[in-house]
Design a protein around this motif. Structure first.
Motif, short mmCIF file in Angstrom:
data_model
loop_
_atom_site.label_atom_id
_atom_site.label_comp_id
_atom_site.label_asym_id
_atom_site.label_seq_id
_atom_site.Cartn_x
_atom_site.Cartn_y
_atom_site.Cartn_z
N TYR A 7 0.55 0.16 0.61
CA TYR A 7 0.03 0.37 1.65
C TYR A 7 0.06 -1.27 2.47
CZ TYR A 7 -1.85 4.88 2.39
OH TYR A 7 -2.19 5.84 2.64
N PHE B 281 -6.97 3.41 4.56
CA PHE B 281 -6.03 4.15 4.56
C PHE B 281 -6.02 5.60 5.05
CE2 PHE B 281 -4.93 -0.37 4.11
CZ PHE B 281 -4.60 -0.76 5.08
N HIS C 59 -3.92 2.33 11.61
CA HIS C 59 -3.59 1.23 10.21
C HIS C 59 -3.16 0.14 10.88
CE1 HIS C 59 -1.67 4.71 7.48
NE2 HIS C 59 -3.15 4.76 7.84
#
Lengths: 573, 112
Positions: A189, A148, A154
């Motif tokens: 994330y 990421f 993303h």
């Protein structure tokens, strides 16, 4: 832990599981991680993610015949091999034996320019090759979140991760994916959205300047698991999780009784001492002789030919041996004969968990029948009450499960709150001896109570506890009309009592003598009267005989006269 | 020497390859996927415009040689590697964003 049977927990309804081989982790997951599925291990920096993951692979390869692939994004192969060498894992050997592949993917985010649509096929190729090369059954990706930060898009990364986890599942690979802890989410994330089967959270906290590591299973789809936070350790033997309590309270309860080493204390405990494998708490204020009693337990066990482990958190071995020698206990002899081993450590030397694990380790190695922890209360200085309690619960459970008798001493801080132990552990104990300060007449004396002793009739009386050159003596306390007295007061009172008794006896004797005299006087009088009476009687008898004689003489003379006179009508003749 | 096209469009400083400087490029793809084909086509176009006669492109198909992914630390597909001139440059994607490719290859300093 080999003694735990996992086949029972892995019924047909349960997910197939893959054992990690990590001490304690297979217990709380009830058999291991989900087989053929990815598991997310999340935690902050230095929380032990890599350690857990690598041990999963290394043990899988070495102990369960399941080769593994370690895909590293953060550390190079050389660094990993070097780091794990320090905890006794020889990764190099596993790599050489084709049981392990360590693949380091270096991503320099400054080097990468994104110009259009892409996928992570390269990663899949790489992983696929590594898996094929050793026939891997286990995979670790540490830590995938670096993707990421390496890539801007993303959206692509998320889609690709989803594909990756599917890819792992399709190949029936048991995987651990590590992720960095997020602020409000489990991972920074949101990896937990993709790995839905099993999520383990590692946490490192610093409390009172001591680091404690904790592990929690956030979720485990399709399986029951321990819900608590479990302390874990990373030490020279690797990763170990400590289940807070054994899953069940199924310890064997022994009927065997063992002596405390103090005959009168045995008497107080139903005449036979404590049960083997039970836990004994000796609490009291400073200088009450807690250690002395504990040492007696140890000595008695050694005399029976048993092995004893003495964990000293306050004094050194030499100090304890010297002190006990002064009251006639020769502990050194048992040390020489390898029946008694001391483990002295400052409680602040390491965190609670490390202490617990050390105790576990030493106990497993030494295999004692009796363990002394002296004192328990010193451990409270390094942890919070709840922690200490949970640690003790685990410790007591562990010792009980091994059938080891445990003797704990506990220092109570305040006189007014004696029947409360600092860590609130008394409920965990089977037998609780309280040493109490009996203050009277400017003296401190020791009183010993048996507050409780499960499963036996025990004395409800206080005994005075006297430490002499030849050991411990338990003396009945004075419980006369003057109250409960001990020490010099008891002796004084006893002397007073003795004097009173003598005086009372003397008074009784005096009265008895007076009575005797009276009786004798009376008897004398009776004798005199008797004598007088006999005299009078004799006289009377004599007079009576004379009268009779006289009368006879008179009558015979009358008859003679009549014969002589030939008086008529008067005789026969 | 200067590309008339570039002079018109670019507002930033142009980095023009040195005369005689040779560019060695390697394009990692996976099979004949649309993305792979697009990347190759885009690369050809950019090179012919900016590096006429000064470049070579090697296409590596990881479907055929998966073990080659390790050498250049290939994770993303497609990946373009500029081996020469140094330093090594890595550009990922189907190269459809020409501006980004130019910046990535040091043919332009910054995106306008």
């Amino acid at each position: 832990m080999s003694e735990v049977c996992f086949s029972e927990t892995c019924g047909p309804d349960q997910l197939p599981k893959v054992r990690t081989g990590i001490q304690g982790l297979d217990e709380i997951t009830q058999g291991g991680l989900p087989r053929g599925r990815p598991t997310l291990v999340a935690g902050g920096a230095g929380s032990g993610k890599t350690m857990l993951a690598m041990e999963f692979l290394a043990r899988g390869a070495a102990e369960f015949g399941e080769p593994g692939v370690f895909l590293a994004f953060e550390e190079s192969k050389e660094d990993l091999i070097q780091n794990f060498k320090s905890i006794g894992l020889d990764l190099e050997a596993l790599v050489e034996e084709k049981k392990l592949v360590i693949d380091y993917l270096h991503i320099d985010q400054n080097e990468i320019h994104e110009a259009g649509d892409f996928d992570l096929e390269g990663l899949f190729f790489r992983l696929g090759l590594a898996v094929e090369s050793v026939g891997a059954k286990r995979v670790v990706i540490d830590t995938i979140e670096i993707l990421f930060s390496a890539f801007e898009n993303h959206g692509i990364i998320r889609a690709e991760l989803q594909r990756l986890f599917r890819w792992l599942k399709d190949r029936n690979l048991s995987a651990i994916v590590t992720g960095e802890r997020g602020e409000n989410t489990i991972t920074r994330y949101g990896l937990e959205e993709y790995v839905a089967d099993c999520v383990i959270l590692l946490d490192t906290r610093i409390q009172n300047e001591v680091t404690t590591r904790r592990l929690r299973i956030v979720k485990y789809r399709g399986s029951t698991h321990g819900m608590d936070e479990y302390p874990f350790l990373i030490d020279s033997d690797g990763f170990s999780v400590l289940p807070i309590t054994s899953a069940t309270l199924e310890q064997i309860a022994s009927d065997e009784r063992i002596s405390t080493g103090i005959p009168r204390l045995d008497t107080m405990l139903g005449g036979e001492g404590v049960f083997r494998g039970s836990s004994v708490l000796i609490s009291g204020t400073a200088g009450m002789g807690k250690s002395t009693i504990a040492a007696n337990f140890a000595d008695a066990a050694c005399r029976r030919g048993e092995r004893v482990l003495y964990f000293a958190f306050e004094e050194s071995q030499a100090q304890i041996v010297r002190n006990m020698r002064s009251i006639g206990l020769d502990l050194e002899r048992w040390v020489r004969e390898c029946r008694l081993a001391f483990h002295a450590a400052r409680p602040t030397m390491c965190g609670l968990e490390l202490h617990l694990v050390n105790i576990h380790k030493v106990v497993r190695a030494f295999k004692p029948q009796l363990v002394v922890i002296d004192p328990l209360s010193n451990l409270t200085t390094i942890g919070e009450q709840q922690q200490v309690r949970s640690m003790l619960t685990r410790l007591i459970d562990f010792l009980k499960s091994q059938g080891i008798t445990a003797v704990f001493t506990d220092l109570t801080a305040a006189e007014f709150n004696l029947e409360r132990t600092d860590v609130g552990v008394s409920s965990l104990m089977d037998t609780w001896l309280l040493l109490r300060n009996l203050e009277h007449n400017g003296e401190r004396n020791r009183g010993l109570y048996v507050i409780k002793s499960r499963g036996m009739a025990h004395s409800n009386q206080i005994r005075e506890f006297v430490i002499t050159d030849s050991g411990i003596e338990l003396v009945d306390v004075y419980t006369g009309p003057g109250g409960v007295l001990t020490g010099a007061s008891r002796i004084a009172q006893e002397t007073r009592d003795r004097a009173e008794t003598i005086l009372r006896r003397q008074a009784v004797e005096a009265r008895q003598r007076v009575l005797d005299r009276k009786r004798r006087a009376l008897e004398a009088q009776i004798a005199l009267l008797n004598a007088e009476f006999e005299e009078a009687e004799d006289e009377a008898m004599r007079e009576l005989q004379q009268e009779e004689l006289l009368e006879e003489v008179q009558s015979s003379s009358t008859r003679e006269q009549a014969r002589r006179r030939k008086a008529d009508g008067l005789g026969e003749g | 020497m200067n590309n008339p096209d570039m002079q018109e469009t670019a507002k930033d400083e142009e980095f023009v390859p040195e005369p005689g400087e040779f560019w060695t490029l390697k394009l990692y793809v996976a099979g004949q996927s649309p993305r792979s084909l697009a990347a190759f086509a885009n690369l050809k176009k950019i090179c012919s415009e900016h590096l006429p006669g000064q470049y070579s492109i090697e296409v590596v198909d990881l479907l055929e040689h998966p073990q080659l992914a390790a050498g250049d630390q290939i994770i993303a597909i497609p990946t373009l590697i500029r081996n020469l001139p140094t330093p090594i440059r890595k550009i990922i994607g189907d190269l459809s964003n020409t501006d980004r490719v130019l910046v990535g290859l040091d043919l332009r300093k910054k995106i306008t």
